[in-house]
Design a protein around this motif. Sequence first.
Motif, PDB file in Angstrom:
ATOM      1  N   PRO A 259     -53.086 -60.199  45.620  1.00 58.23           N
ATOM      2  CA  PRO A 259     -53.113 -61.630  45.936  1.00 58.23           C
ATOM      3  C   PRO A 259     -52.796 -62.549  44.751  1.00 58.23           C
ATOM      4  O   PRO A 259     -52.252 -63.640  44.956  1.00 58.23           O
ATOM      5  CB  PRO A 259     -54.544 -61.841  46.444  1.00 58.23           C
ATOM      6  CG  PRO A 259     -54.904 -60.529  47.055  1.00 58.23           C
ATOM      7  CD  PRO A 259     -54.276 -59.502  46.155  1.00 58.23           C
TER       8      PRO A 259
ATOM      9  N   ARG B  71     -52.575 -62.001  52.376  1.00 55.57           N
ATOM     10  CA  ARG B  71     -52.518 -61.696  53.794  1.00 55.57           C
ATOM     11  C   ARG B  71     -53.556 -62.539  54.556  1.00 55.57           C
ATOM     12  O   ARG B  71     -54.623 -62.814  53.995  1.00 55.57           O
ATOM     13  CB  ARG B  71     -52.779 -60.199  54.015  1.00 55.57           C
ATOM     14  CG  ARG B  71     -51.672 -59.344  53.414  1.00 55.57           C
ATOM     15  CD  ARG B  71     -51.854 -57.862  53.608  1.00 55.57           C
ATOM     16  NE  ARG B  71     -52.977 -57.305  52.896  1.00 55.57           N
ATOM     17  CZ  ARG B  71     -53.044 -56.047  52.457  1.00 55.57           C
ATOM     18  NH1 ARG B  71     -52.037 -55.217  52.634  1.00 55.57           N
ATOM     19  NH2 ARG B  71     -54.109 -55.596  51.851  1.00 55.57           N
TER      20      ARG B  71
ATOM     21  N   ALA C 111     -60.598 -64.535  48.863  1.00 57.79           N
ATOM     22  CA  ALA C 111     -60.494 -65.468  49.988  1.00 57.79           C
ATOM     23  C   ALA C 111     -61.634 -65.247  50.975  1.00 57.79           C
ATOM     24  O   ALA C 111     -62.159 -66.209  51.557  1.00 57.79           O
ATOM     25  CB  ALA C 111     -59.150 -65.318  50.683  1.00 57.79           C
TER      26      ALA C 111
ATOM     27  N   THR D 214     -49.106 -59.924  58.556  1.00 57.46           N
ATOM     28  CA  THR D 214     -48.242 -60.111  57.389  1.00 57.46           C
ATOM     29  C   THR D 214     -46.852 -59.554  57.653  1.00 57.46           C
ATOM     30  O   THR D 214     -45.837 -60.194  57.358  1.00 57.46           O
ATOM     31  CB  THR D 214     -48.858 -59.423  56.157  1.00 57.46           C
ATOM     32  OG1 THR D 214     -50.053 -60.114  55.805  1.00 57.46           O
ATOM     33  CG2 THR D 214     -47.917 -59.434  54.973  1.00 57.46           C
TER      34      THR D 214
ATOM     35  N   PRO E 283     -48.591 -67.063  46.240  1.00 56.12           N
ATOM     36  CA  PRO E 283     -49.344 -68.275  46.569  1.00 56.12           C
ATOM     37  C   PRO E 283     -50.421 -68.031  47.620  1.00 56.12           C
ATOM     38  O   PRO E 283     -51.505 -68.607  47.559  1.00 56.12           O
ATOM     39  CB  PRO E 283     -48.273 -69.241  47.089  1.00 56.12           C
ATOM     40  CG  PRO E 283     -46.988 -68.754  46.511  1.00 56.12           C
ATOM     41  CD  PRO E 283     -47.134 -67.263  46.440  1.00 56.12           C
ATOM     42  N   ARG E 284     -50.110 -67.153  48.602  1.00 53.87           N
ATOM     43  CA  ARG E 284     -51.046 -66.888  49.694  1.00 53.87           C
ATOM     44  C   ARG E 284     -51.097 -65.391  49.964  1.00 53.87           C
ATOM     45  O   ARG E 284     -50.066 -64.724  50.018  1.00 53.87           O
ATOM     46  CB  ARG E 284     -50.601 -67.602  50.973  1.00 53.87           C
ATOM     47  CG  ARG E 284     -50.444 -69.116  50.843  1.00 53.87           C
ATOM     48  CD  ARG E 284     -49.765 -69.705  52.065  1.00 53.87           C
ATOM     49  NE  ARG E 284     -48.428 -69.146  52.264  1.00 53.87           N
ATOM     50  CZ  ARG E 284     -47.634 -69.464  53.279  1.00 53.87           C
ATOM     51  NH1 ARG E 284     -48.058 -70.319  54.192  1.00 53.87           N
ATOM     52  NH2 ARG E 284     -46.435 -68.917  53.398  1.00 53.87           N
TER      53      ARG E 284
ATOM     54  N   SER F  77     -57.236 -61.025  51.210  1.00 54.63           N
ATOM     55  CA  SER F  77     -57.685 -61.185  49.828  1.00 54.63           C
ATOM     56  C   SER F  77     -59.204 -61.194  49.778  1.00 54.63           C
ATOM     57  O   SER F  77     -59.866 -61.926  50.523  1.00 54.63           O
ATOM     58  CB  SER F  77     -57.135 -62.496  49.267  1.00 54.63           C
ATOM     59  OG  SER F  77     -57.839 -62.892  48.116  1.00 54.63           O
TER      60      SER F  77
ATOM     61  N   TRP G  14     -50.704 -64.140  55.481  1.00 46.90           N
ATOM     62  CA  TRP G  14     -49.435 -64.816  55.269  1.00 46.90           C
ATOM     63  C   TRP G  14     -48.374 -63.802  54.828  1.00 46.90           C
ATOM     64  O   TRP G  14     -48.702 -62.720  54.333  1.00 46.90           O
ATOM     65  CB  TRP G  14     -49.599 -65.928  54.235  1.00 46.90           C
ATOM     66  CG  TRP G  14     -50.701 -66.876  54.591  1.00 46.90           C
ATOM     67  CD1 TRP G  14     -51.911 -67.007  53.973  1.00 46.90           C
ATOM     68  CD2 TRP G  14     -50.727 -67.785  55.692  1.00 46.90           C
ATOM     69  NE1 TRP G  14     -52.681 -67.938  54.609  1.00 46.90           N
ATOM     70  CE2 TRP G  14     -51.981 -68.430  55.672  1.00 46.90           C
ATOM     71  CE3 TRP G  14     -49.810 -68.103  56.705  1.00 46.90           C
ATOM     72  CZ2 TRP G  14     -52.336 -69.393  56.611  1.00 46.90           C
ATOM     73  CZ3 TRP G  14     -50.160 -69.067  57.640  1.00 46.90           C
ATOM     74  CH2 TRP G  14     -51.414 -69.698  57.586  1.00 46.90           C
TER      75      TRP G  14
ATOM     76  N   ASP H  14     -46.348 -63.768  52.325  1.00 47.42           N
ATOM     77  CA  ASP H  14     -45.896 -63.890  50.929  1.00 47.42           C
ATOM     78  C   ASP H  14     -45.783 -62.562  50.197  1.00 47.42           C
ATOM     79  O   ASP H  14     -44.841 -62.355  49.415  1.00 47.42           O
ATOM     80  CB  ASP H  14     -46.837 -64.824  50.151  1.00 47.42           C
ATOM     81  CG  ASP H  14     -46.915 -66.213  50.761  1.00 47.42           C
ATOM     82  OD1 ASP H  14     -46.747 -66.340  51.991  1.00 47.42           O
ATOM     83  OD2 ASP H  14     -47.174 -67.180  50.024  1.00 47.42           O
TER      84      ASP H  14
END
Length: 232
Positions: A137, A144, A56, A177, A141-142, A53, A146, A148
């Motif tokens: 993203p 890469r 992030a 991921t 919730p999360r 992200s 992660w 999700d």
Amino acid sequence: MTVACLDLAGTTVSDGDNVRTAFAEAIATLGIVSGTAAYGRALARFHESRGGSKIAIFRSLFDEDRAQAANLAFERSYDDLVDRRGLTPVPGADDALLRIRAAGIRVCLLTGFGRSTQARIIDALGWWDRVDLTLCPADVPRGRPWPDLVLTAALRLGADDVRQIAVCGDTANDMLTGRRSGASIVAGVLTGAHDRDHLLTAGATHILPSVAALTDLILPAPVDDTVTADHR
């Protein structure tokens, strides 16, 4: 395979240095310019975090207010670069999308970009009819590395088994991921940010020259229905 999750920049979309240039221009708005130690540290973080992200990445470098300002500057810079330079698919990417969907595999395009930048890219390429789902993203919730994004694609596209998912990307974060999601195919391509060793270390199950080769990996082999005559 029932679902293919493909990355954008560097995987299906030729990036050149657009993302790096936009990042450099974004941090320059906060006074971090080429030639400084802070610039070198920021570029190193950016390279290692490719695929993650974007907000992030900026949050890992700045406080929240400055991170938000940098992210907004990044999106504006990237949009301007798209306007000036245009966008092109990675050679073979358009055909790969068409063939994958024609085989009944649902396609999700994943990205570390914000939603507006992702939409700008797909608009520029005219790809809305090439895919079944797009995720960024903001949808999870999360982001890469992660799992999700891939797991959300599995839920929304009705995958019965995560082992029936293929993930394809050009960065270590894409590989992480995919592996964390349980996808059975996590293919790294050599058209983007990270090299073969980087991708393998992050868990790639396959290394491909480009996304064009993904079809041979995930599509069922054609059935040879020819019958050899018996000339007894």
